[in-house]
Design a protein around this motif. Structure first.
Motif, PDB file in Angstrom:
ATOM      1  N   ASP A  62      46.436  58.238  45.453  1.00  0.00           N
ATOM      2  CA  ASP A  62      46.424  59.294  44.440  1.00  0.00           C
ATOM      3  C   ASP A  62      46.552  60.691  45.046  1.00  0.00           C
ATOM      4  OD1 ASP A  62      43.966  59.300  45.673  1.00  0.00           O
ATOM      5  OD2 ASP A  62      42.801  59.522  43.821  1.00  0.00           O
ATOM      6  N   SER A  63      46.825  60.767  46.361  1.00  0.00           N
ATOM      7  CA  SER A  63      47.003  62.064  47.017  1.00  0.00           C
ATOM      8  C   SER A  63      48.368  62.648  46.647  1.00  0.00           C
ATOM      9  CB  SER A  63      46.893  61.916  48.536  1.00  0.00           C
ATOM     10  OG  SER A  63      45.647  61.377  48.920  1.00  0.00           O
ATOM     11  N   ARG A  64      48.390  63.934  46.400  1.00  0.00           N
ATOM     12  CA  ARG A  64      49.640  64.613  46.026  1.00  0.00           C
ATOM     13  C   ARG A  64      50.245  65.228  47.284  1.00  0.00           C
ATOM     14  NH1 ARG A  64      45.939  67.842  42.152  1.00  0.00           N
ATOM     15  NH2 ARG A  64      44.793  67.462  44.096  1.00  0.00           N
ATOM     16  N   VAL A  65      51.420  64.740  47.664  1.00  0.00           N
ATOM     17  CA  VAL A  65      52.013  65.066  48.962  1.00  0.00           C
ATOM     18  C   VAL A  65      53.409  65.657  48.762  1.00  0.00           C
ATOM     19  CG1 VAL A  65      52.710  64.144  51.210  1.00  0.00           C
ATOM     20  CG2 VAL A  65      50.687  63.216  50.048  1.00  0.00           C
ATOM     21  N   VAL A  66      53.718  66.681  49.579  1.00  0.00           N
ATOM     22  CA  VAL A  66      55.032  67.337  49.548  1.00  0.00           C
ATOM     23  C   VAL A  66      55.706  67.122  50.904  1.00  0.00           C
ATOM     24  CG1 VAL A  66      56.306  69.464  49.072  1.00  0.00           C
ATOM     25  CG2 VAL A  66      54.029  69.109  48.058  1.00  0.00           C
ATOM     26  N   PRO A  67      56.491  66.057  51.070  1.00  0.00           N
ATOM     27  CA  PRO A  67      57.230  65.857  52.317  1.00  0.00           C
ATOM     28  C   PRO A  67      58.532  66.682  52.291  1.00  0.00           C
ATOM     29  CG  PRO A  67      57.108  63.823  51.022  1.00  0.00           C
ATOM     30  CD  PRO A  67      56.694  64.944  50.150  1.00  0.00           C
ATOM     31  N   THR A  68      58.371  67.981  52.160  1.00  0.00           N
ATOM     32  CA  THR A  68      59.394  69.001  51.873  1.00  0.00           C
ATOM     33  C   THR A  68      59.861  68.849  50.417  1.00  0.00           C
ATOM     34  OG1 THR A  68      61.369  67.804  52.646  1.00  0.00           O
ATOM     35  CG2 THR A  68      60.146  69.088  54.283  1.00  0.00           C
ATOM     36  N   PRO A  69      60.444  69.909  49.841  1.00  0.00           N
ATOM     37  CA  PRO A  69      60.864  69.827  48.435  1.00  0.00           C
ATOM     38  C   PRO A  69      61.855  68.693  48.196  1.00  0.00           C
ATOM     39  CG  PRO A  69      60.880  72.098  49.196  1.00  0.00           C
ATOM     40  CD  PRO A  69      60.645  71.255  50.407  1.00  0.00           C
ATOM     41  N   ARG A  70      61.767  68.088  47.027  1.00  0.00           N
ATOM     42  CA  ARG A  70      62.666  67.005  46.668  1.00  0.00           C
ATOM     43  C   ARG A  70      64.116  67.500  46.728  1.00  0.00           C
ATOM     44  NH1 ARG A  70      60.114  65.561  42.591  1.00  0.00           N
ATOM     45  NH2 ARG A  70      59.071  63.694  43.388  1.00  0.00           N
ATOM     46  N   GLY A  71      64.985  66.704  47.339  1.00  0.00           N
ATOM     47  CA  GLY A  71      66.388  67.067  47.471  1.00  0.00           C
ATOM     48  C   GLY A  71      66.732  67.683  48.817  1.00  0.00           C
ATOM     49  N   GLY A 101      58.210  74.367  46.363  1.00  0.00           N
ATOM     50  CA  GLY A 101      58.988  75.185  47.287  1.00  0.00           C
ATOM     51  C   GLY A 101      58.145  75.695  48.441  1.00  0.00           C
ATOM     52  N   TYR A 102      58.791  75.972  49.566  1.00  0.00           N
ATOM     53  CA  TYR A 102      58.055  76.388  50.760  1.00  0.00           C
ATOM     54  C   TYR A 102      57.180  77.612  50.494  1.00  0.00           C
ATOM     55  CZ  TYR A 102      61.432  73.311  53.064  1.00  0.00           C
ATOM     56  OH  TYR A 102      62.195  72.237  53.428  1.00  0.00           O
ATOM     57  N   GLY A 103      57.737  78.602  49.848  1.00  0.00           N
ATOM     58  CA  GLY A 103      56.988  79.829  49.598  1.00  0.00           C
ATOM     59  C   GLY A 103      55.868  79.686  48.600  1.00  0.00           C
ATOM     60  N   GLU A 104      55.821  78.563  47.892  1.00  0.00           N
ATOM     61  CA  GLU A 104      54.796  78.346  46.871  1.00  0.00           C
ATOM     62  C   GLU A 104      53.692  77.405  47.336  1.00  0.00           C
ATOM     63  OE1 GLU A 104      57.157  76.748  43.770  1.00  0.00           O
ATOM     64  OE2 GLU A 104      58.152  78.627  43.300  1.00  0.00           O
ATOM     65  N   LEU A 105      53.777  76.915  48.578  1.00  0.00           N
ATOM     66  CA  LEU A 105      52.804  75.929  49.047  1.00  0.00           C
ATOM     67  C   LEU A 105      51.400  76.505  49.148  1.00  0.00           C
ATOM     68  CD1 LEU A 105      54.871  74.095  51.820  1.00  0.00           C
ATOM     69  CD2 LEU A 105      54.134  73.146  49.633  1.00  0.00           C
ATOM     70  N   GLY A 106      51.276  77.751  49.630  1.00  0.00           N
ATOM     71  CA  GLY A 106      49.963  78.351  49.758  1.00  0.00           C
ATOM     72  C   GLY A 106      49.234  78.409  48.431  1.00  0.00           C
ATOM     73  N   GLY A 107      49.945  78.831  47.380  1.00  0.00           N
ATOM     74  CA  GLY A 107      49.344  78.877  46.055  1.00  0.00           C
ATOM     75  C   GLY A 107      48.982  77.504  45.535  1.00  0.00           C
ATOM     76  N   ALA A 108      49.852  76.518  45.822  1.00  0.00           N
ATOM     77  CA  ALA A 108      49.581  75.148  45.365  1.00  0.00           C
ATOM     78  C   ALA A 108      48.342  74.582  46.042  1.00  0.00           C
ATOM     79  CB  ALA A 108      50.798  74.265  45.637  1.00  0.00           C
ATOM     80  N   PHE A 109      48.168  74.881  47.340  1.00  0.00           N
ATOM     81  CA  PHE A 109      46.942  74.456  48.030  1.00  0.00           C
ATOM     82  C   PHE A 109      45.726  75.160  47.437  1.00  0.00           C
ATOM     83  CE2 PHE A 109      49.387  73.062  51.982  1.00  0.00           C
ATOM     84  CZ  PHE A 109      48.963  71.749  51.921  1.00  0.00           C
ATOM     85  N   SER A 110      45.829  76.482  47.244  1.00  0.00           N
ATOM     86  CA  SER A 110      44.696  77.263  46.752  1.00  0.00           C
ATOM     87  C   SER A 110      44.241  76.780  45.381  1.00  0.00           C
ATOM     88  CB  SER A 110      45.064  78.750  46.683  1.00  0.00           C
ATOM     89  OG  SER A 110      45.338  79.272  47.960  1.00  0.00           O
ATOM     90  N   GLU A 111      45.203  76.386  44.565  1.00  0.00           N
ATOM     91  CA  GLU A 111      44.891  75.954  43.203  1.00  0.00           C
ATOM     92  C   GLU A 111      44.549  74.481  43.114  1.00  0.00           C
ATOM     93  OE1 GLU A 111      48.390  77.093  41.111  1.00  0.00           O
ATOM     94  OE2 GLU A 111      48.163  79.221  41.635  1.00  0.00           O
ATOM     95  N   GLY A 112      44.567  73.787  44.252  1.00  0.00           N
ATOM     96  CA  GLY A 112      44.222  72.370  44.268  1.00  0.00           C
ATOM     97  C   GLY A 112      45.268  71.466  43.661  1.00  0.00           C
ATOM     98  N   ARG A 113      46.525  71.928  43.612  1.00  0.00           N
ATOM     99  CA  ARG A 113      47.586  71.126  42.990  1.00  0.00           C
ATOM    100  C   ARG A 113      48.199  70.131  43.961  1.00  0.00           C
ATOM    101  NH1 ARG A 113      51.848  74.057  41.820  1.00  0.00           N
ATOM    102  NH2 ARG A 113      51.174  76.122  42.538  1.00  0.00           N
TER     103      ARG A 113
END
Length: 301
Positions: A107-116, A140-152
């Motif tokens: 159930d872990s949400r993982v980003v192995p780089t953006p899809r595509g 997206g790469y520039g949005e990863l920090g926010g996604a981590f901060s927000e727990g997404r």
């Protein structure tokens, strides 16, 4: 010359190469640097003769060598010209108790780089050696920090160019979250090293600061980006290109900092692809400057 998107490090480097050739060439060769949708698109552009020289990475190179779709009906033979850089990828997290990719669960949400992205399939393949399953998400790469901060998200792949340079988006992320870098189990690393489609290189993390946790050395799924061309690209043009850049290699960093690595003669032929021969002009040039290796192959009609 085609590399990747207009906002990428690779495209900026190609613009630097173009400017250097314009400055130092005697007029026998020039480079028109153009953006591209990535390595698979570059192979197709060479086939359509919309590009003369383009970069790919080792995952694409292995599929080329095997003649896999969509590379099973090309109207040319790909040949190697020179090395640009390596991108080792490391999985990161903001989860306080994680230290290894084996902490990733179904159930872990993982980003192995953006899809595509061109790197995603190899990173997903690499994860399969250590992780049974996860929820694949795209950020997206520039949005990863926010996604981590927000727990997404729970984990995402980051890169350190040539094992030396952190991209700006990685530095920004370190400033916004307590970023932790994940290690790998030994058995997974051994299996990945045996996989012909993967290049595994160790990244020394001891000189980097600002991470909440990192092993001293991290095995990374690495992409070696090399320029290739059609086999029938004019011999004199390829030779003139290499000669112009090489003779002025001490000045290349003035056009793009990344090109400073090319000051070292051996760097031009770093991590070249097994099973894909060199353009004859490149083979002759590297033999003349003394960096040709016995395992390299020269293209023969």
């Amino acid at each position: 010359m085609t590399t990747s998107g207009s906002s990428t490090t690779a495209y900026a480097a190609s613009q630097g190469l173009s400017a250097a050739v314009e400055e130092y060439s005697d007029g026998s060769v020039s480079i028109d640097a153009r953006p591209s949708n990535g390595t698979d698109a570059n192979v197709a552009r060479l086939d359509r003769e919309e590009s003369d020289i383009a970069y790919i990475q080792n995952w694409t190179a292995e599929r080329l060598r095997q003649g896999e779709a969509p590379f099973d009906d090309l109207g040319y033979d790909p040949v190697q010209v020179f090395h640009l850089y390596n991108l080792p990828w490391i999985f990161a997290t903001a989860n306080a108790d994680w230290t290894s990719v084996t902490d990733i669960e179904s159930d872990s949400r993982v980003v192995p780089t953006p899809r595509g992205s061109g790197t995603a399939p190899a990173l997903e393949h690499g994860l399969s050696f250590a992780v049974d399953g996860y929820e694949r998400v795209s950020v997206g790469y520039g949005e990863l920090g926010g996604a981590f901060s927000e727990g997404r998200i729970d984990s995402a792949a980051i890169t350190i160019l040539n094992g030396d340079i952190e991209p700006g988006w990685v530095q920004e992320m370190k400033g916004s979250v307590d970023l932790r870098l994940l290690g790998w189990p030994d058995d997974a690393v051994e299996s990945m090293r045996e996989d012909p489609g993967l290049l595994i290189q160790d990244v020394d993390m001891t000189s980097f600061e600002g991470y909440d946790y990192t092993p001293d050395t991290i095995p990374s799924i690495t992409f070696a980006y090399n320029f290739i061309s059609r086999h029938d690209l004019d011999y004199d043009a390829v030779y003139a290109l290499l000669e112009t850049l090489y003779e002025n290699r001490e000045n290349l960093s003035e056009y793009n900092a990344l090109l400073g690595y090319h000051e070292e003669p051996e760097y031009w032929v770093s991590d070249m692809y097994e099973g894909i021969p060199f353009h004859p002009a490149a083979a002759d040039f590297y033999q003349e400057i003394g960096v040709w290796k016995d395992e390299f192959e020269r293209y023969e009609e």
